[in-house]
Design an enzyme around this catalytic site. Structure first.
Site, PDB file in Angstrom:
ATOM      1  N   SER A  89      -4.311   4.901  -4.178  1.00 13.75           N
ATOM      2  CA  SER A  89      -5.237   4.391  -3.409  1.00 13.75           C
ATOM      3  C   SER A  89      -6.874   5.105  -3.765  1.00 13.75           C
ATOM      4  O   SER A  89      -7.298   4.613  -4.929  1.00 13.75           O
ATOM      5  CB  SER A  89      -5.114   4.961  -1.995  1.00 13.75           C
ATOM      6  OG  SER A  89      -5.832   4.033  -0.976  1.00 13.75           O
TER       7      SER A  89
ATOM      8  N   ASP B 231       1.791  -3.951   1.530  1.00 13.71           N
ATOM      9  CA  ASP B 231       0.420  -2.885   1.848  1.00 13.71           C
ATOM     10  C   ASP B 231      -0.564  -3.595   2.540  1.00 13.71           C
ATOM     11  O   ASP B 231      -1.228  -4.682   2.227  1.00 13.71           O
ATOM     12  CB  ASP B 231      -0.214  -2.594   0.364  1.00 13.71           C
ATOM     13  CG  ASP B 231      -1.038  -1.417   0.407  1.00 13.71           C
ATOM     14  OD1 ASP B 231      -1.985  -1.150   1.521  1.00 13.71           O
ATOM     15  OD2 ASP B 231      -1.276  -0.603  -0.483  1.00 13.71           O
TER      16      ASP B 231
ATOM     17  N   HIS C  51       1.693   0.775   2.183  1.00 15.08           N
ATOM     18  CA  HIS C  51       0.670   1.594   1.738  1.00 15.08           C
ATOM     19  C   HIS C  51       1.269   3.254   1.436  1.00 15.08           C
ATOM     20  O   HIS C  51       0.931   3.932   2.297  1.00 15.08           O
ATOM     21  CB  HIS C  51      -0.659   1.714   2.347  1.00 15.08           C
ATOM     22  CG  HIS C  51      -1.720   2.051   1.440  1.00 15.08           C
ATOM     23  ND1 HIS C  51      -2.391   1.729   0.220  1.00 15.08           N
ATOM     24  CD2 HIS C  51      -2.660   3.129   1.692  1.00 15.08           C
ATOM     25  CE1 HIS C  51      -3.286   2.459  -0.131  1.00 15.08           C
ATOM     26  NE2 HIS C  51      -3.668   3.360   0.570  1.00 15.08           N
TER      27      HIS C  51
END
Length: 224
Positions: free
Chosen positions: A121, A171, A202
């Site tokens: 991320s 996600d 995620h």
């Protein structure tokens, strides 16, 4: 220890031979280095490899999209939009901190060509920025559930750099579209990234970690 970033260090197979390979793994927003340190045993790394894992902690800073709340963050996210308006200068500063960590490993006897950078991320955006703009040629880049935030402000280098892009099909934090966009953009520049999609949100999954471990074995096996 880095003069700025503190980190968790784990060594896979600290055998009698020198540790000559390293992975620097950057966590996501609001987490810390412990977040992915627990994943090392699930990678299934070869017993023939001695690898030092470095899991740095991001500094605490206010994050605009979270109401200015102070949390571990590699950079500020200004707007929660598909284009991800972010503080580019902070990403560049975080890249400088990564460079410091890599210089530290080089000083310990691990050349840049034996260092993989991974990021999840927010950490993945920093990993993209550093690995693709640095003069140092690394062993590889692992981009997990992330996006290439600085593609418009850097001149990518080392088009033969091995790049693995992973993303979750479900996600809802960083849309899969952004992972695909990074893959297509890098391909257009002459890179040969691989793109892997997993049935997850995620996050990371055990199946993904096993695949990453096989990839690391392959990348480092080329250096034997």
């Amino acid at each position: 220890m880095s003069t700025y970033l503190q980190y968790v260090e784990i060594v896979h197979n600290p055998s009698s031979k020198p540790i000559d390979k390293a992975v620097i793994w950057l966590h996501g927003l609001g987490a810390n280095g412990h977040d992915f340190a627990v994943c090392v045993p699930h990678l299934g790394l070869s017993d023939e490899l001695s690898v030092r894992f470095i899991f740095p902690h991001a500094p605490h800073a206010p994050v605009t999209i979270n109401g200015g709340y102070v949390m571990p963050s590699w950079y500020d996210i200004i707007e929660r939009s598909l284009d991800r308006k972010v503080d580019i200068k902070q990403i560049q500063t975080s890249g400088d901190w990564v460079d410091e960590l890599i210089d530290e490993q080089i000083a310990k006897g691990i050349p840049a060509k034996n260092i993989i950078i991974a990021g999840f991320s927010q950490g993945g955006a920093v990993a993209y920025h550093y690995a693709l703009s640095s003069d140092k040629k690394l062993a590889g880049l692992i981009a997990m559930s992330t996006y290439f935030a600085t593609k418009d402000v850097i001149t990518p280098k080392h088009t033969d750099l091995p790049i693995r892009i992973d993303h979750g099909s479900y996600d809802d934090v960083v849309p899969t579209t952004l992972g695909v966009q990074a893959y297509e953009y890098l391909t257009s520049l002459g890179y040969t990234p691989t793109f892997h999609q997993y049935p997850m949100a995620h996050q990371a999954s055990l199946a993904q970690l096993a695949d990453i471990g096989r990839w690391i074995n392959e990348m480092f096996g080329k250096k034997e």
